[in-house]
Structures are given as C-alpha cells and as structure tokens.
Enzyme design. Structure first.
Site, short mmCIF file in Angstrom:
data_model
loop_
_atom_site.label_atom_id
_atom_site.label_comp_id
_atom_site.label_asym_id
_atom_site.label_seq_id
_atom_site.Cartn_x
_atom_site.Cartn_y
_atom_site.Cartn_z
N ALA A 186 3.18 -0.89 4.85
CA ALA A 186 2.60 -0.68 6.35
C ALA A 186 2.11 -2.17 6.85
O ALA A 186 2.11 -2.51 8.03
CB ALA A 186 1.60 0.30 6.45
N HIS A 201 4.01 -4.52 9.27
CA HIS A 201 4.09 -4.20 10.84
C HIS A 201 2.90 -4.96 11.52
O HIS A 201 2.97 -5.09 12.78
CB HIS A 201 4.04 -2.81 10.97
CG HIS A 201 5.02 -2.27 10.53
ND1 HIS A 201 6.45 -2.48 10.31
CD2 HIS A 201 4.87 -0.90 9.20
CE1 HIS A 201 7.12 -1.47 9.59
NE2 HIS A 201 6.15 -0.82 8.92
N PRO A 241 0.76 -1.09 -0.08
CA PRO A 241 0.14 0.10 0.03
C PRO A 241 0.65 1.41 -0.04
O PRO A 241 2.01 1.24 0.68
CB PRO A 241 -0.81 -0.11 1.27
CG PRO A 241 -0.09 -1.15 2.24
CD PRO A 241 0.41 -2.05 1.17
C1 DQA Z 1 8.17 1.09 3.77
C2 DQA Z 1 8.20 1.47 5.37
C3 DQA Z 1 6.78 1.14 6.05
O1 DQA Z 1 6.87 1.37 7.39
C4 DQA Z 1 5.86 2.26 5.42
O2 DQA Z 1 4.50 1.89 5.88
C5 DQA Z 1 5.86 2.17 3.98
C6 DQA Z 1 7.09 2.03 3.18
C7 DQA Z 1 9.71 1.60 3.15
O3 DQA Z 1 9.53 1.09 2.09
O4 DQA Z 1 10.47 2.23 3.73
O5 DQA Z 1 4.82 2.31 3.28
O6 DQA Z 1 7.82 -0.17 3.86
#
Ligand code: DQA
Length: 141
Positions: A76, A79, A10
């Site tokens: 996201a 997590h 996303p």
């Molecule tokens: C991400 C890091 C994630 O925490 C965040 O929600 C993203 C991008 C990154 O590529 O740094 O959407 O995956």
C-alpha cells in the site's frame, strides 16, 4: 555472484490467508523459497526483507544500495509514501516495482504509484511470477 534484495511491505506477511483471490495461497515464506530457488538456478543470490512499517522499509532500501538490484513490493505504501520514493531515488541500485495483483484493474487509488517514476520499471498482475520476471529483468540488465 549478483546479489538482489527482495523487499516486501505491509501485509505481505499475511500472504497465504490474505485475500487469496487476489494474492494466491502461498505464504510469504513459501514465496521467498520459490524466489531463492530461481535465483540460485540463475546464479544469483537474494536477500529477503519484509516489514509492515514505512521507516523499516526506508532503511532496508538504503541498506540495499550495495546490491545489484532491488525487487520491491511496497504494497500500500506504493500509492502514497514519498519517504520510500526518496529512498529509492537516493540509492544507485536499480529498483523494480512489483505487485502480485494487477493494480491497474483495481480501485482507482491503486492506479497511482508515487514510486514508479524513480524505479527502473514496474511489473504487476502475475502473482508470484511478478517477482520472477523482475529477477530476470535485473539479472539481464
Ligand atoms: C500489492 C498491491 C497494493 O495495492 C496492495 O496495497 C498490496 C499488495 C500487490 O502485490 O498486488 O498490499 O502491492
């Protein structure tokens, strides 16, 4: 020729304009082109998939089970998505977790990855190079 699936979650479709201080200024299409070019140089082929929804990502991971490896930026969902974790655990292909930003240096909630334990390894903090490093890792394994 090895086949690598590259799956983005996303908000990765917003790359280029989304928080450029964290994710740079390349669009997802431009990022895709850079990875495809590097894969071709290394004698591999990438198949790209991006979606904002969890179920579509689960299906994409399942569909990548016949590939030689998966580069996954679950964004996201990293997590908290147990469905994505289970999809990774369900396939035989090795999965490398990637993040453009250094998630360990950001908010506390980004320090937890529920998918890391079922991935071959994790690469974070190198912008677009996170994907290229994952490509090298999968092709060398
Ligand atoms: C991400 C890091 C994630 O925490 C965040 O929600 C993203 C991008 C990154 O590529 O740094 O959407 O995956």
């Amino acid at each position: 020729m090895k086949k690598i699936a590259v799956i983005n979650g996303p908000n990765m479709n917003m790359l280029g304009t989304r928080e450029p201080d964290k994710y740079g200024t390349l669009s997802l299409a431009e990022l895709t082109a850079v990875i495809a070019k590097k894969a071709a140089e290394l004698g591999a082929r990438c198949e790209f998939f991006a979606d904002n929804s969890e179920g579509a990502l689960v299906s994409a991971i399942q569909n990548a089970s016949d590939s030689d490896g998966v580069i996954l930026n679950a964004a996201a969902y990293t997590h908290y998505s147990l469905a994505i974790r289970d999809a990774i655990a369900a396939i035989d292909a090795p999965v490398v977790e990637v993040h453009m930003s250094n998630v360990a240096a950001r908010e506390a909630f980004r320090r937890e990855s529920v998918i890391a334990p079922v991935c071959m390894g994790s690469i974070a903090g190198f912008g677009i190079q996170s994907y290229i490093l994952a490509l090298y890792a999968l092709l060398e394994m």
